[in-house]
Design an enzyme around this catalytic site. Structure first.
Site, PDB file in Angstrom:
ATOM      1  N   ALA A 148       0.878  -1.169   0.000  1.00  0.00           N
ATOM      2  CA  ALA A 148       0.000   0.000   0.000  1.00  0.00           C
ATOM      3  C   ALA A 148       0.915   1.219   0.000  1.00  0.00           C
ATOM      4  CB  ALA A 148      -0.901  -0.001   1.236  1.00  0.00           C
ATOM      5  N   SER A 149       0.819   2.030  -1.032  1.00  0.00           N
ATOM      6  CA  SER A 149       1.722   3.176  -1.175  1.00  0.00           C
ATOM      7  C   SER A 149       1.447   4.238  -0.116  1.00  0.00           C
ATOM      8  CB  SER A 149       1.567   3.793  -2.565  1.00  0.00           C
ATOM      9  OG  SER A 149       1.902   2.876  -3.570  1.00  0.00           O
TER      10      SER A 149
END
Length: 281
Positions: free
Chosen positions: A90-91
């Protein structure tokens, strides 16, 4: 019921106009697994956080502006300690917000996302544009299935596909926007072909000499796409464009300090004249 309440602490002025409602309604935490590996800025490494054992720490990392690894070693990793190579994540929320701003969508746009990951980015797109306007492709079947489940629990149902995103998805083309949430070393021409005239292809691009990328925003005209870089980022690489040889594996520990150096008497003017065929003999 759709989950809501993305924390505002990290955002500052980083959410582009038109995206505020999506970030308010769609929290990243709704798309994270119970065991995850956020990047601890203080320790400068990925750490293991399990919601069942440390719920407050899990929540704090979920709401923080840090990247979070959600898969190691293409799914072959076992156990709760960090694996060898991070392969899905998840950025950072600030990066997600910035890239969605770069995308510059308009109501009614059709979007192809390459790299579903947790599904959070697809949910933000679906909230803004509607489920029927969003198609997302994930190379790892297990990751695609988990994202589809998280999206449905949050109340979103974009088209989630498992396959090689390098090929795009021609069946639902043309798209007004194509966004890659994985690093590429060359832009697959299928993305250009599947983008409507005047549409945009947005992707983190870099070389095999390092892990760093720069977001390139390409506008499609005719059979070509051209544009400019918008910002520096770093993303996990498109599976089909990964290489087993990494530049930093070949560089000595002392780095460039031990490298050979040389100079040349050639100038930019001489080189330009040579290309034009006007250089003095």
């Amino acid at each position: 019921m759709r989950a809501g309440g993305t924390p505002a602490a990290w955002r500052g002025d980083g959410v582009a106009p038109g995206w505020e409602a999506a970030f308010e309604a769609v929290p990243r935490s709704a798309f994270l697994p119970d065991v995850m590996w956020p990047y601890d800025m203080g320790r400068r490494r990925a750490v293991t956080v399990a919601r069942s054992e440390a719920p407050e720490s899990w929540r704090a990392f979920a709401d923080a502006d840090v990247p979070i690894v959600t898969q190691w070693d293409d799914g072959a990793h076992e156990g709760t300690s960090p694996g060898r190579v991070s392969t899905s994540s998840a950025s950072m929320p600030s990066v997600v917000a910035a890239m969605l701003g770069d995308l510059r969508v308009a109501d009614g746009d059709r979007v192809l996302e390459v790299g579903t990951g947790t599904g959070w980015n697809a949910a933000l797109l679906s909230h803004r544009l509607g489920d029927d306007r969003v198609t997302t492709v994930e190379v790892e079947p297990a990751v695609a299935a988990a994202a589809r489940g998280a999206l449905e629990r949050a109340g979103y149902r974009p088209t989630v596909l498992s396959g090689d995103g390098r090929a795009g998805h021609a069946a639902r083309a043309p798209y007004d926007r194509v966004i890659a949430t994985c690093g590429v070393r060359e832009i697959p021409y299928a993305w250009v072909q599947q983008t409507a005239q005047g549409g945009v292809v947005l992707a983190p691009w870099g070389t095999h000499f390092g892990n760093g990328d720069a977001v390139v925003r390409l506008e499609v005209a005719g059979q070509c796409a051209s544009g400019r870089f918008t910002r520096r980022v770093e993303f996990m690489k498109l599976r089909a464009q990964r290489t087993a040889v990494r530049h930093h594996d070949r560089v000595p520990p002392e780095g460039t300090a031990a490298a050979e150096a040389s100079t040349t008497a050639l100038t930019e003017g001489i080189c330009s004249a040579t290309r034009a065929g006007t250089a003095p003999s």
